[in-house]
Design a protein around this motif. Structure first.
Motif, PDB file in Angstrom:
ATOM      1  N   VAL A  46      38.714  41.057  30.451  1.00  0.00           N
ATOM      2  CA  VAL A  46      39.514  41.831  29.452  1.00  0.00           C
ATOM      3  C   VAL A  46      40.963  41.257  29.289  1.00  0.00           C
ATOM      4  O   VAL A  46      41.861  41.471  28.287  1.00  0.00           O
ATOM      5  N   THR A  47      41.060  40.102  29.984  1.00  0.00           N
ATOM      6  CA  THR A  47      42.478  39.297  29.967  1.00  0.00           C
ATOM      7  C   THR A  47      42.174  38.229  29.050  1.00  0.00           C
ATOM      8  O   THR A  47      41.412  37.209  29.204  1.00  0.00           O
ATOM      9  N   GLU A  48      43.195  38.167  27.845  1.00  0.00           N
ATOM     10  CA  GLU A  48      42.796  37.433  26.684  1.00  0.00           C
ATOM     11  C   GLU A  48      43.419  35.959  27.085  1.00  0.00           C
ATOM     12  O   GLU A  48      42.611  35.038  26.478  1.00  0.00           O
ATOM     13  N   SER A  49      43.953  35.825  28.274  1.00  0.00           N
ATOM     14  CA  SER A  49      44.392  34.248  28.430  1.00  0.00           C
ATOM     15  C   SER A  49      43.382  33.587  29.435  1.00  0.00           C
ATOM     16  O   SER A  49      43.495  32.440  29.369  1.00  0.00           O
ATOM     17  N   VAL A  50      42.424  34.350  29.887  1.00  0.00           N
ATOM     18  CA  VAL A  50      41.409  33.746  30.743  1.00  0.00           C
ATOM     19  C   VAL A  50      40.325  32.999  29.724  1.00  0.00           C
ATOM     20  O   VAL A  50      39.912  33.334  28.723  1.00  0.00           O
ATOM     21  N   PRO A  51      39.871  31.687  30.212  1.00  0.00           N
ATOM     22  CA  PRO A  51      39.086  31.040  29.376  1.00  0.00           C
ATOM     23  C   PRO A  51      37.934  31.779  29.126  1.00  0.00           C
ATOM     24  O   PRO A  51      37.341  32.513  29.920  1.00  0.00           O
ATOM     25  N   ASP A  52      37.222  31.188  27.905  1.00  0.00           N
ATOM     26  CA  ASP A  52      35.964  32.157  27.442  1.00  0.00           C
ATOM     27  C   ASP A  52      34.768  31.940  28.434  1.00  0.00           C
ATOM     28  O   ASP A  52      34.063  32.636  28.678  1.00  0.00           O
ATOM     29  N   ALA A  53      34.782  30.601  29.098  1.00  0.00           N
ATOM     30  CA  ALA A  53      33.504  30.557  30.062  1.00  0.00           C
ATOM     31  C   ALA A  53      33.566  31.258  31.256  1.00  0.00           C
ATOM     32  O   ALA A  53      32.809  31.617  31.570  1.00  0.00           O
ATOM     33  N   SER A  54      35.002  31.403  31.528  1.00  0.00           N
ATOM     34  CA  SER A  54      35.239  32.305  32.715  1.00  0.00           C
ATOM     35  C   SER A  54      34.803  33.725  32.373  1.00  0.00           C
ATOM     36  O   SER A  54      34.463  34.569  33.456  1.00  0.00           O
ATOM     37  N   ARG A  55      35.176  34.211  31.326  1.00  0.00           N
ATOM     38  CA  ARG A  55      35.105  35.415  30.831  1.00  0.00           C
ATOM     39  C   ARG A  55      33.603  35.762  30.836  1.00  0.00           C
ATOM     40  O   ARG A  55      33.008  36.951  31.228  1.00  0.00           O
ATOM     41  N   HIS A  56      32.841  34.971  30.313  1.00  0.00           N
ATOM     42  CA  HIS A  56      31.305  35.189  30.319  1.00  0.00           C
ATOM     43  C   HIS A  56      30.695  35.054  31.478  1.00  0.00           C
ATOM     44  O   HIS A  56      29.801  35.918  31.765  1.00  0.00           O
ATOM     45  N   MET A  57      31.011  34.482  32.325  1.00  0.00           N
ATOM     46  CA  MET A  57      30.521  34.278  33.930  1.00  0.00           C
ATOM     47  C   MET A  57      30.971  35.650  34.653  1.00  0.00           C
ATOM     48  O   MET A  57      30.403  36.149  35.050  1.00  0.00           O
ATOM     49  N   ALA A  58      32.021  36.134  34.420  1.00  0.00           N
ATOM     50  CA  ALA A  58      32.643  37.368  34.708  1.00  0.00           C
ATOM     51  C   ALA A  58      31.765  38.638  34.387  1.00  0.00           C
ATOM     52  O   ALA A  58      31.034  39.532  35.295  1.00  0.00           O
ATOM     53  N   GLY A  59      31.443  38.574  33.245  1.00  0.00           N
ATOM     54  CA  GLY A  59      30.397  39.570  32.550  1.00  0.00           C
ATOM     55  C   GLY A  59      28.969  39.522  33.176  1.00  0.00           C
ATOM     56  O   GLY A  59      28.293  40.430  33.587  1.00  0.00           O
ATOM     57  N   LEU A  60      28.592  38.348  33.463  1.00  0.00           N
ATOM     58  CA  LEU A  60      27.096  37.980  33.956  1.00  0.00           C
ATOM     59  C   LEU A  60      27.065  38.536  35.310  1.00  0.00           C
ATOM     60  O   LEU A  60      26.157  38.877  35.810  1.00  0.00           O
ATOM     61  N   ILE A  61      28.309  38.060  36.281  1.00  0.00           N
ATOM     62  CA  ILE A  61      28.070  38.576  37.616  1.00  0.00           C
ATOM     63  C   ILE A  61      28.218  40.109  37.729  1.00  0.00           C
ATOM     64  O   ILE A  61      27.431  40.465  38.351  1.00  0.00           O
ATOM     65  N   ILE A  62      28.862  40.948  36.740  1.00  0.00           N
ATOM     66  CA  ILE A  62      28.983  42.199  37.124  1.00  0.00           C
ATOM     67  C   ILE A  62      27.452  42.958  36.732  1.00  0.00           C
ATOM     68  O   ILE A  62      26.986  43.707  37.553  1.00  0.00           O
ATOM     69  N   LYS A  63      26.766  42.212  35.497  1.00  0.00           N
ATOM     70  CA  LYS A  63      25.614  42.689  35.118  1.00  0.00           C
ATOM     71  C   LYS A  63      24.530  42.285  36.300  1.00  0.00           C
ATOM     72  O   LYS A  63      23.878  43.402  36.635  1.00  0.00           O
ATOM     73  N   ALA A 112      27.056  43.910  28.206  1.00  0.00           N
ATOM     74  CA  ALA A 112      26.105  43.877  29.172  1.00  0.00           C
ATOM     75  C   ALA A 112      26.470  44.380  30.581  1.00  0.00           C
ATOM     76  O   ALA A 112      25.720  45.075  31.148  1.00  0.00           O
ATOM     77  N   ALA A 113      27.705  44.541  31.095  1.00  0.00           N
ATOM     78  CA  ALA A 113      27.972  45.141  32.072  1.00  0.00           C
ATOM     79  C   ALA A 113      27.951  46.465  32.123  1.00  0.00           C
ATOM     80  O   ALA A 113      27.532  47.259  32.985  1.00  0.00           O
ATOM     81  N   ILE A 114      28.571  47.171  31.120  1.00  0.00           N
ATOM     82  CA  ILE A 114      28.474  48.495  30.693  1.00  0.00           C
ATOM     83  C   ILE A 114      26.968  48.970  30.504  1.00  0.00           C
ATOM     84  O   ILE A 114      26.588  50.209  31.247  1.00  0.00           O
ATOM     85  N   SER A 115      26.182  48.267  30.078  1.00  0.00           N
ATOM     86  CA  SER A 115      24.452  48.679  29.893  1.00  0.00           C
ATOM     87  C   SER A 115      24.220  48.789  31.403  1.00  0.00           C
ATOM     88  O   SER A 115      23.430  49.593  31.774  1.00  0.00           O
ATOM     89  N   SER A 116      24.439  47.739  32.228  1.00  0.00           N
ATOM     90  CA  SER A 116      23.862  47.689  33.436  1.00  0.00           C
ATOM     91  C   SER A 116      24.548  48.865  34.422  1.00  0.00           C
ATOM     92  O   SER A 116      23.584  49.471  35.174  1.00  0.00           O
ATOM     93  N   ILE A 117      25.715  49.266  34.252  1.00  0.00           N
ATOM     94  CA  ILE A 117      26.219  50.453  34.885  1.00  0.00           C
ATOM     95  C   ILE A 117      25.354  51.801  34.548  1.00  0.00           C
ATOM     96  O   ILE A 117      24.849  52.607  35.140  1.00  0.00           O
ATOM     97  N   ALA A 118      25.222  51.783  33.287  1.00  0.00           N
ATOM     98  CA  ALA A 118      24.740  52.865  32.233  1.00  0.00           C
ATOM     99  C   ALA A 118      23.238  53.181  32.740  1.00  0.00           C
ATOM    100  O   ALA A 118      22.900  54.400  33.160  1.00  0.00           O
ATOM    101  N   THR A 119      22.373  52.104  32.882  1.00  0.00           N
ATOM    102  CA  THR A 119      21.228  52.382  33.167  1.00  0.00           C
ATOM    103  C   THR A 119      20.982  52.526  34.660  1.00  0.00           C
ATOM    104  O   THR A 119      20.005  53.094  35.356  1.00  0.00           O
TER     105      THR A 119
END
Length: 860
Positions: A46-63, A112-119
């Motif tokens: 959720v931090t806008e200054s973080v590069p897009d690729a790193s944010r994508h990776m963060a979501g993938l790891i949580i999921k 994707a991360a919210i869905s993973s937690i929800a399911t």
């Protein structure tokens, strides 16, 4: 954010040593600091200054850390649930805020991360307010939030299984949110997310769809309007939703709906649009559903529901369009069945033919009759249409068409100038062999010669389909191996040679030619008449020589792997066919099979199966080689990770037991061989990771061992009976799947099959008294099986009958008076004997009469 953590995320998106080190740190954090690591990842998302690729990776790891992939999902879900509530809430709150991010990868990562937690949490009745939270967010006049929220709802609907009751109660809110987002005045990204969510939500809105017609009309209107949208993404997802509606709600469809759907799909069906095959898939699904309904009507004409026959009503309109699509075929031969508009149309014609049977023939006949056209595309498409309508139903009209076309197919296979026509002609001949074998057998030699010509074609696809046709023709002769002479006698040797040549072609692995040629060789050996047996034996040494060549260090590893699988299968088939006449060849064969294990440094199931058959036909050789063979055998029996290898070990165990008999108990130092076998088997039964299909085989192996070693089995009795009793607790519940029910039935049959030999071994040892305590588990088990009538197979009934008789004969006489009286008063025992005395099967009836005598004797 912490700069070191951002560097860690960046390393995870890089390559080389930095990535490896970052992966190691990630795994360590997930294992030791799950809550803290996930919170840091959420903050990065959720931090806008973080590069897009790193944010994508963060979501993938949580999921993946909570519910991703298929490996250890349950352990991951438990680990998440064990995080303190306040820490979980903090992570979830952060992710929900991320749905408003202006960065698309971040929004999708949060979804994707919210869905993973929800399911994960939905299954334990937690986070029930998530859907209301998301629905309220959609009402904000913020397209970014609306798109992200609908995407989240879509992910949840796609992933949740089973669907919790509270989510079904929230279905109307989900549907309203989707309807809101699909409105034509919404931005394109929001509408895309809404229709994609509709596709996922269809199973959840079941009660709505199957309820009032107005609600169903509302859903159908949303989907059908989306099918006509100008945006290709929306059209694609809407058509996918239509296919799912056909799968989930066929019984709710009516002629009005189908008329509207035909108007939509027919306009797209013959276009070159990428999603045009989905229009065909819808009608294929309808035809599949109606084919099943026709089967139900044939099996139970009184109670089966009537079929609306949508397929038949649309037949005259859809067949011309499907035939038009057949003319859009690939320019090159291909056996990979590339999915395109032409292959989708051919598949649809096949299902429509199975559904409507001879009704399709007159409609498609004019197109098929153009099979001699000057245009190669027309010739190939007509051939494809002809082959696609062939099915196993009896029809004089179908047979007349085959007789009219079959010679054309053989001519085209031999001399058509275009490879695609020759390839499809070979395929069509193979279809005739399946659909109307009696027509093939009118002139088997001519058809086989034609296919042998195709087998030698330089195009490997033509050769493959020709080989497949030969295989189907050989299968026609299944069960005729006892004949002294038939059509296969004169062509056995030349056909054998051609099939071997096909399997040795350098291009045989570019298609399925090699594996099909060896399958055809095996089938030829199995079905050949008796006068081919001497010729079959002549093939043993050449195959052993080919196997010897496979041990060369210069051989390609994939070629080696294939040959060391296929050749043992052929030699095993020959062994089964010639029986104990294999004995002169057995030592050399055994050495070659063992050499495969040594070369590959692992157990190969094909070789283990071939050895099992050798042992079965040459029981005397087992005593001589068991000590050297046991290390390989025990390795196979330990390998639960490879189902086929363990299964081959269990099959081989049966042959060893039959061959060695009581001597099995004395193999190894102080009988260690038998001890190790049983230790492995009991361990497998206790291991939840062992495949279900193996468990009944393992239990039957107990019976094999008990039969072999007799009274010596008493040493293992308690451990085995405990294992059988534990297995008997496996129950069928209301929500059990069909596959699980089949497994439990096989498990029960195996337990009932294993008990009599185990009991006999204790009787032989004079220790039948030790069997008495286990009746407290065994008798209620059988009683439960008797009254579960829906799952009471004939095998279960027959096995229980025999076991009851054995108990009455061997165990009841040594029981205390009170226990004997309680046993003999069991009502189900009387019922099963009474039922089976009147059984149509003479063996079952005889067993029941014997059991009744045992019952009468026990009462004295």
């Amino acid at each position: 954010m912490d700069s070191k953590f951002l560097e860690h995320l960046s390393d995870l998106t890089s390559a080389g040593a930095a990535r490896q080190q970052a992966e190691s740190i990630k795994e360590q954090q997930l294992a030791q600091n799950l809550a803290g690591y996930l919170k840091s990842l959420a903050d990065a998302l959720v931090t806008e200054s973080v590069p897009d690729a790193s944010r994508h990776m963060a979501g993938l790891i949580i999921k993946n850390a909570i519910n991703g992939n298929t490996e250890n999902v349950r352990q991951k879900q438990v680990a998440w649930s064990n995080i303190p509530q306040n820490q979980r809430d903090a992570i979830k709150s952060t992710l929900l805020k991320g749905l408003a991010s202006t960065c698309n990868p971040a929004r999708r990562g949060c979804a994707a991360a919210i869905s993973s937690i929800a399911t994960t949490e939905f299954l334990i009745e937690e986070w029930k307010d998530l859907i209301p939270i998301l629905v309220n967010a959609i009402k904000q006049n913020n397209p970014v939030v609306q798109e992200a929220t609908l995407t989240t709802i879509g992910f949840i609907c796609e992933d949740i299984d089973p669907i919790p009751a509270f989510l079904e109660q929230q279905a109307i809110d989900i549907l309203n949110a989707i309807a809101f987002g699909s409105s034509s005045d919404k931005p394109i990204e929001v509408r895309r997310a809404a229709i994609r969510a509709m596709c996922g939500a269809l199973p959840i809105v079941r009660n709505i769809f199957c309820g009032e017609k107005a609600s169903r009309d509302h859903i159908m209107t949303i989907v059908c309007n989306a099918c006509k949208d100008n945006d290709s993404n929306i059209q694609t997802d809407a058509l996918l939703a239509l296919v799912k509606i056909a799968e989930e709600y066929y019984d709710e469809l009516n002629q009005d709906y189908m008329g509207a759907i035909w108007g939509i799909t027919s306009a797209l069906m013959t276009t070159d649009l990428e999603y045009a095959p989905l229009t065909i898939e819808f009608w294929s699904t309808i035809a599949e559903m109606e084919r099943e309904k026709h089967i139900e009507q044939e099996e139970d004409p009184v109670n089966a529901e009537p079929c609306p026959e949508f397929s038949e009503k649309i037949l005259g309109l859809i067949i011309p369009k499907l035939c038009e699509n057949l003319l859009k075929q690939s320019d090159e031969t291909d056996d990979d069945e590339e999915w395109n508009i032409a292959t989708a149309s051919a598949a649809c014609i096949t299902i429509l033919a199975e559904c409507t049977r001879e009704k399709i023939i007159t409609i498609i006949a004019p197109f098929v009759q153009q099979i001699k056209s000057d245009n190669w595309r027309q010739r190939e498409a007509s051939t494809m249409a002809f082959g696609s309508i062939l099915s196993t139903y009896a029809s004089e009209e179908k047979d007349r068409m085959i007789l009219m076309i079959i010679n054309v197919l053989m001519d085209h296979l031999a001399s058509d100038p275009h490879e695609c026509v020759r390839s499809t002609s070979a395929w069509a001949l193979s279809r005739i062999a399946l659909a109307s074998p009696e027509i093939i057998t009118q002139n088997t030699l001519a058809v086989v010669r034609s296919l042998v010509g195709g087998l030698a074609n330089s195009d490997p696809v033509i050769a493959y389909y020709s080989c497949f046709g030969i295989l189907n023709i050989l299968n026609i002769y299944a069960g005729r191996y006892a004949e002294e002479h038939n059509d296969l006698s004169d062509i056995f040797v030349p056909l054998f040679r051609e099939l071997i040549n096909a399997g040795e072609r350098e291009d045989s692995t570019s298609t399925k030619l090699r594996i099909t040629s060896y399958e055809a060789i095996n089938t030829l050996i199995e079905v050949a008449p008796m006068d081919c047996i001497p010729k079959t034996k002549e093939m043993i040494h050449p195959f052993l020589a080919k196997l010897e060549k496979s041990f060369s260090l210069n051989m390609d590893l994939e070629d080696q792997r294939q040959l060391q699988a296929y050749i043992p299968l052929v030699l095993q088939t020959i062994t089964k066919r010639i029986g104990d006449e294999i004995e002169p060849y057995a030592p050399d064969m055994y050495k070659k099979f063992i050499q495969i294990f040594e070369t590959r440094k692992c157990i190969v199931d094909e070789s283990m199966n071939a050895i099992a058959t050798l042992f079965e036909e040459c029981p005397n050789m087992v005593q001589h080689c068991i000590n050297t063979f046991s290390p390989y055998f025990l390795t196979a029996l330990q390998n639960f990770q490879d189902t086929s290898v363990l299964k081959s070990g269990l099959i081989c165990l049966g042959s060893i037991c039959d061959s060695l008999g009581p001597n099995l108990y004395f193999v190894g130092e102080q009988g260690s061989f038998c001890q190790k076998i049983l230790e492995h088997l009991i361990t497998h039964l206790r291991n939840p990771d062992v495949e279900e299909e193996l468990r009944p085989l393992i239990i039957i192996s107990f019976a094999d061992i008990a039969l072999a070693i007799g009274g010596h089995f008493n040493v293992y009795f308690v451990h085995i009976m405990n294992a059988l009793c534990a297995a008997s607790d496996t129950a069928i519940t209301a929500d059990s799947s069909d596959d699980f029910i089949d497994y439990v039935i096989k498990l029960r049959e195996a337990i009932l099959e294993a008990c009599p030999p185990v009991m006999d071994s204790m009787v032989e040892a004079g220790k039948q008294q030790e069997f008495v305590p286990f009746l407290g588990k065994l008798i209620p088990f059988m009683e439960r099986l008797w009254y579960e009538r829906d799952y009471r197979t004939r095998t279960i009934v027959a096995s229980m009958l025999g076991l009851i008789g054995d108990i009455l004969k061997n165990i009841v006489p040594i029981m205390s008076a009170d226990d004997r009286r309680a046993m003999l008063q069991r009502q189900f025992i009387l019922e099963i004997i009474e039922l089976c005395i009147n059984h149509e099967n003479p063996d079952t009836k005889a067993t029941a009469e014997w059991a009744k005598k045992q019952l009468e004797a026990a009462r004295m």
